[in-house]
Design an enzyme around this catalytic site. Structure first.
Site, PDB file in Angstrom:
ATOM      1  N   LYS A  54      64.558 -19.936 -84.931  1.00  0.00           N
ATOM      2  CA  LYS A  54      63.936 -20.763 -83.889  1.00  0.00           C
ATOM      3  C   LYS A  54      65.054 -21.541 -83.229  1.00  0.00           C
ATOM      4  O   LYS A  54      66.191 -21.516 -83.699  1.00  0.00           O
ATOM      5  CB  LYS A  54      62.906 -21.718 -84.493  1.00  0.00           C
ATOM      6  CG  LYS A  54      63.442 -22.491 -85.713  1.00  0.00           C
ATOM      7  CD  LYS A  54      62.416 -23.408 -86.354  1.00  0.00           C
ATOM      8  CE  LYS A  54      61.348 -22.731 -87.159  1.00  0.00           C
ATOM      9  NZ  LYS A  54      60.016 -22.858 -86.593  1.00  0.00           N
ATOM     10  N   ARG A  55      64.762 -22.251 -82.108  1.00  0.00           N
ATOM     11  CA  ARG A  55      65.787 -23.097 -81.516  1.00  0.00           C
ATOM     12  C   ARG A  55      66.347 -24.044 -82.573  1.00  0.00           C
ATOM     13  O   ARG A  55      65.631 -24.492 -83.468  1.00  0.00           O
ATOM     14  CB  ARG A  55      65.200 -23.889 -80.341  1.00  0.00           C
ATOM     15  CG  ARG A  55      64.985 -23.044 -79.097  1.00  0.00           C
ATOM     16  CD  ARG A  55      66.275 -22.477 -78.542  1.00  0.00           C
ATOM     17  NE  ARG A  55      67.059 -23.495 -77.893  1.00  0.00           N
ATOM     18  CZ  ARG A  55      67.287 -23.559 -76.578  1.00  0.00           C
ATOM     19  NH1 ARG A  55      66.814 -22.625 -75.782  1.00  0.00           N
ATOM     20  NH2 ARG A  55      68.024 -24.518 -76.071  1.00  0.00           N
ATOM     21  N   HIS A  95      53.136 -30.218 -74.322  1.00  0.00           N
ATOM     22  CA  HIS A  95      53.824 -29.461 -75.372  1.00  0.00           C
ATOM     23  C   HIS A  95      54.667 -30.291 -76.314  1.00  0.00           C
ATOM     24  O   HIS A  95      55.290 -29.736 -77.225  1.00  0.00           O
ATOM     25  CB  HIS A  95      54.741 -28.400 -74.750  1.00  0.00           C
ATOM     26  CG  HIS A  95      54.017 -27.190 -74.264  1.00  0.00           C
ATOM     27  ND1 HIS A  95      53.731 -26.113 -75.083  1.00  0.00           N
ATOM     28  CD2 HIS A  95      53.502 -26.883 -73.054  1.00  0.00           C
ATOM     29  CE1 HIS A  95      53.086 -25.196 -74.375  1.00  0.00           C
ATOM     30  NE2 HIS A  95      52.928 -25.651 -73.142  1.00  0.00           N
TER      31      HIS A  95
HETATM   32  C1  LIG Z   1      58.154 -17.282 -81.083  1.00  0.00           C
HETATM   33  C2  LIG Z   1      59.480 -17.580 -80.524  1.00  0.00           C
HETATM   34  C3  LIG Z   1      59.918 -18.894 -80.436  1.00  0.00           C
HETATM   35  C4  LIG Z   1      59.117 -20.073 -80.961  1.00  0.00           C
HETATM   36  O1  LIG Z   1      59.414 -20.214 -82.338  1.00  0.00           O
HETATM   37  P1  LIG Z   1      59.041 -21.524 -83.154  1.00  0.00           P
HETATM   38  O2  LIG Z   1      59.389 -21.166 -84.569  1.00  0.00           O
HETATM   39  O3  LIG Z   1      57.571 -21.725 -82.992  1.00  0.00           O
HETATM   40  O4  LIG Z   1      59.850 -22.634 -82.635  1.00  0.00           O
HETATM   41  C5  LIG Z   1      61.173 -19.129 -79.907  1.00  0.00           C
HETATM   42  N1  LIG Z   1      61.963 -18.122 -79.482  1.00  0.00           N
HETATM   43  C6  LIG Z   1      61.562 -16.847 -79.572  1.00  0.00           C
HETATM   44  C7  LIG Z   1      62.494 -15.777 -79.117  1.00  0.00           C
HETATM   45  C8  LIG Z   1      60.309 -16.522 -80.088  1.00  0.00           C
HETATM   46  O5  LIG Z   1      59.935 -15.242 -80.165  1.00  0.00           O
END
Ligand SMILES: *Cc1c(COP(=O)(O)O)cnc(C)c1O
Length: 836
Positions: free
Chosen positions: A572-573, A382
């Site tokens: 996102k994080r 990942h």
């Molecule tokens: C989809 C999702 C992620 C992943 O988001 P990215 O933009 O791909 O980093 C992280 N947290 C939650 C709660 C999500 O639904």
């Protein structure tokens, strides 16, 4: 509940009488009436509440249990089916499952959503209101855990007989509060009101050993036989949650392990009056499943973390082997009947654990055991971030898992001798070794997983290619063809049907139901992209979703935003490579420009951020503070005339994502190229009709191929260019000096314009950009800003914008996790799927 109904119900003595009474009410019809009776029976006999005094939580529990009955019928039927057919099962091992809420998704998949809504309405309860009270199960950090949850749903949907295996954390990911603009963390107690979805299985428990020593004796043929005598043993107890696929096609099992002490209290100590001390052992054992590590993209280097990894891996493998032996009574057929997928390296110790079980317990030869192990296991990588590649000190593994360390050495010896005989150089030998000798002696979990797997996959085309050139370059030479790509996907049930019912209905009215069973049929929408009437309906739904989000913003942070503004979203994080910093700096540039040129036709924008920072990640926490500092200044400045608003929504989780994503116009996917393995947020936004501004990174590359260059806003350095710049003697100071807007922004942030009470606060952040800027924020700033202004220009042309947004929805079907799971099934697991 309304008063007349309450009075009617009050007159009833028993739940059956209540049900009889309710059955006379006019609203509920057909199935809804039966479902209402089931809910009332659950409320009475399982929750133990009279409807007259039932609280919202009680109704939630009752309707969840009613749904669960329907699910269990399908569960038994589908589990029995695979047993009878003797089919191969898939085992998905993941330290994280970012599940979210289950009620609406389960109702939707069982085709009971409207039935339940009607049934509850007939007793005066609002389904949508109580559904929001369900705790959000956050047994994961971010994308990796959410992928596991989407895969569980898709495996059930496409008919793969699968078990998910993980840990039943008592405390999931922390709750994020924003206090004076700073992130603070508090524990998330998702089990406080019980968990109606799970079945504890106290009888399904395995002993998990740690420490101790290995005894070697001589076998009947003179060969060495090893027996591990652990110094400490705890119990892993199963808790099962059914995982429902679309239309209830299949119901699979998510089996989560909870740690229990083998000897719950020390009787000697208890007898001697030390009642507290007697429980210490129990606490120690049970701490293993107490809490999820909140680190995202970096391994938490704690012994407890390694214990968690081995704990759930060992319990899962013992369970898988037990199931196989019960049914087939021959360990030699194991690889024909089981496929084990490792979600990242967290369960990589499975390679050594399966070898131990096969050799030490089932008495197989080394080579037979290794063939079975490799044919059974496969591994998903990942991340390429070097700091995120998991390694453990040899002495730690030696102490905690002495037999496994022996097995790892033995596997390594064979790999290295194979490499040597194929003419590998010393450098190549060092690179393919499972033991890293360069930073103290450490076990490389990625290399262990690689050599113990028949397939190793990346999660987007770009990422899989980069894997071959970077982390696994030499292993790829030694084992050509082992690396393969499986681009991530998302389940359209949760991320379209449940999250965006308005759009779902419009799509059904326009192109029929076919897309619900095969998301790629969304292409039928292409011919409506320019259709004025369709565009109107599409825009009306988007506006309603935005109005709903505006309400949530008002409730959550007390800010009023205009639903007709462009909603520009990055959720996102929080991570430096994801570059929220680039976004907020561009926001400051826009703020400066609006004030400098108030006469221009600025496009009203709402910049929406959400995301958690790992508790120990200081730089990320400063980004959150900066966003909030900028928000405070911009939102209060009358000179901006509501043309720009900045919002940071606290406590990002799956449920928040389900509200925000359907309301987005613009999706920010702006990571430094080469650093985001795939992204799945990008796919959720596209499917809900947001346009993407993004770099050529992760699955953005494939989104560009699918939606077409006219329908996505790609900017910035490419992965190869990033690599070149990092290797050149670049000076970010020169880059900054060459951009008037950027220089002005950085001066303002650095001098405390947004932090007047603590002018030095963001100096460190800016200094890092001026001196090293590893994530190339300064390099991409001008390209990003220019692209944002192009987006403004498109926004004013409503029909042109809507056409592109509709084409995004039409062309995102390929990113369904059903497609991803079919690829894993065909090319890695060797299991059949239902016809499309
Ligand atoms: C989809 C999702 C992620 C992943 O988001 P990215 O933009 O791909 O980093 C992280 N947290 C939650 C709660 C999500 O639904």
């Amino acid at each position: 509940m309304d008063a007349t109904l309450q009075n009617k119900l009050y007159s009833a003595d028993t739940a059956l009488a209540v049900a009889d009474e309710a059955a006379k009410l006019p609203e509920a019809t057909g199935d809804a009436r039966a479902f209402r009776d089931l809910i009332l029976a659950k409320l009475t006999y399982a929750v133990g509440k009279d409807p007259i005094v039932a609280r919202d939580h009680d109704w939630l529990r009752a309707v969840s249990l009613a749904l669960r009955d329907h699910i269990v019928d399908r569960w038994m039927a589908t589990t029995r089916g695979v047993y009878r057919m003797g089919g191969k099962r898939v085992y998905y091992l993941s330290l994280e499952f970012l599940i979210g809420r289950l009620l609406k998704d389960g109702l939707n998949n069982m085709n009971l959503l409207n039935t339940a809504r009607e049934a509850l309405a007939s007793v005066g309860v609002d389904l949508d209101m109580i559904a929001e009270m369900e705790p959000d199960a956050a047994l994961g950090n971010g994308g990796l855990g959410r992928l596991a949850a989407c895969f569980m749903e898709s495996m059930a949907t496409v008919g793969v007989a699968a078990y998910g295996y993980g840990i039943r954390y008592e405390n999931g990911l922390f709750r994020q509060n924003i206090v004076d603009g700073w992130q603070t963390e508090s524990p998330e107690n998702w089990l406080a009101n019980g968990n109606p979805w799970e079945f504890p299985r106290r009888e399904v428990a395995y002993e998990i050993g740690f420490g101790g020593a290995v005894e070697a004796t001589e076998g009947w043929d003179g060969s060495a036989v090893h027996a591990w005598k652990p110094g400490e043993t705890i119990l892993g107890v199963a808790h099962d949650t059914p995982a429902v696929g679309w239309r209830g096609n299949r119901v699979n099992t998510l089996r989560l392990w909870s740690a229990r002490s083998l000897d719950p209290i020390s009787l000697d100590a208890f007898n001697a009056g030390d009642h507290v001390g007697a429980l210490a052992e129990r606490n120690r054992a049970e701490s293993i499943s107490r809490v999820l590590y909140p680190a995202d993209s970096t391994p938490a280097g704690q012994e407890l973390r390694l214990r968690q990894e081995y704990f759930f891996t060992s319990a899962s493998l013992q369970d898988i082997v037990r199931r196989h032996m019960q049914q087939y009574r021959d360990i030699r057929t194991f690889a024909n009947k089981a496929a084990i997928q490792l979600n990242d390296t967290h369960p990589a110790i499975a390679v050594a654990e399966l070898m131990r079980i096969l050799i030490d317990i089932h008495a197989l030869s080394w080579s037979d055991a290794f063939t079975i192990t490799r044919d059974t296991i496969s591994y998903t990588n990942h991340t390429l971030l070097p700091e995120a590649l998991e390694t453990w000190p040899v002495p730690l593994i030696e102490r905690l898992l002495p037999r496994h360390m022996q097995i790892i050495y033995a596997i390594n010896a064979r790999v290295l001798s194979e490499a040597r005989s194929s003419g590998a150089s010393d450098a190549m030998i060092a690179a393919v070794s499972i033991i890293d000798e360069s930073h103290g002696r450490r076990v490389r979990m990625g290399n262990l997983a690689f050599v113990g797997s028949h397939k190793v996959n990346g999660v987007s085309a770009l990422h899989s290619n980069l894997m071959k050139e970077t982390v696994f370059k030499d292993l790829n030479t030694l084992f050509p063809g082992r690396i393969t790509n499986k681009t991530n996907g998302i389940t359209p049930r949760r991320w379209l049907m449940t999250a965006n019912p308005g759009l779902t209905t419009l799509l059904r009215e326009t192109i029929g139901d076919g897309y619900l069973d095969n998301a790629e049929k969304l292409v039928a929408l292409e011919r409506f992209a320019k259709d004025a009437a369709f565009q109107d309906s599409f825009a009306t739904i988007k506006h309603a979703n935005k109005a709903r989000l505006a309400k949530l913003i008002q409730q959550s942070v007390g800010l009023r935003v205009d639903p007709s503004a462009l909603f520009d979203v990055q959720i996102k994080r929080i991570h430096e490579y994801k570059r929220q910093l680039l976004n907020i700096l561009e926001t400051v540039a826009l703020y400066n420009a609006i004030r400098a040129h108030p006469e221009k036709d600025w496009v009203p924008r709402v910049k929406i951020f959400a995301g958690k920072a790992a508790a120990s990640y200081t730089a990320a926490k400063y980004v959150i503070k900066l966003i909030n500092d900028v928000a405070r200044v911009v939102n209060a400045d009358p000179a901006v005339r509501n043309l720009l608003k900045v919002v940071f929504l606290p406590n990002y989780n799956v449920s928040l994502a389900e509200t925000v994503i359907p309301a987005a116009n613009l999706s920010e996917q702006i990571s430094t190229a080469g650093m985001e393995a795939s992204g799945t947020g990008n796919m959720k936004f596209g499917l809900n009709g947001a346009l993407t501004i993004g770099t050529l990174d992760g699955a953005n590359v494939e989104m560009l191929e699918h939606v077409g260059a006219d329908n996505i806003f790609i900017f910035g350095l490419k992965a190869g260019e990033v690599e070149q710049r990092r290797q050149s003697a670049r000076n970010p100071g020169d880059t900054i000096a060459a951009s008037h807007a950027l220089a002005e922004v950085l001066d303002a942030v650095e001098s405390g314009v947004f932090s007047p009470t603590d002018p030095e606060r963001h100096k460190g952040t800016v200094q890092t950009l001026r001196t090293s800027d590893w994530f190339l924020v300064t390099d991409d700033f001008d390209a990003y800003t220019a692209m944002q202004r192009k987006i403004d220009a498109l926004w004013v042309d409503g029909p042109a914008w809507n056409e592109k947004a509709i084409l995004n929805v039409a062309r995102m079907g390929w990113f369904s996790s059903d497609r991803t799971i079919r690829e894993y099934s065909d090319e890695i697991w060797g299991v059949p799927t239902l016809p499309v």
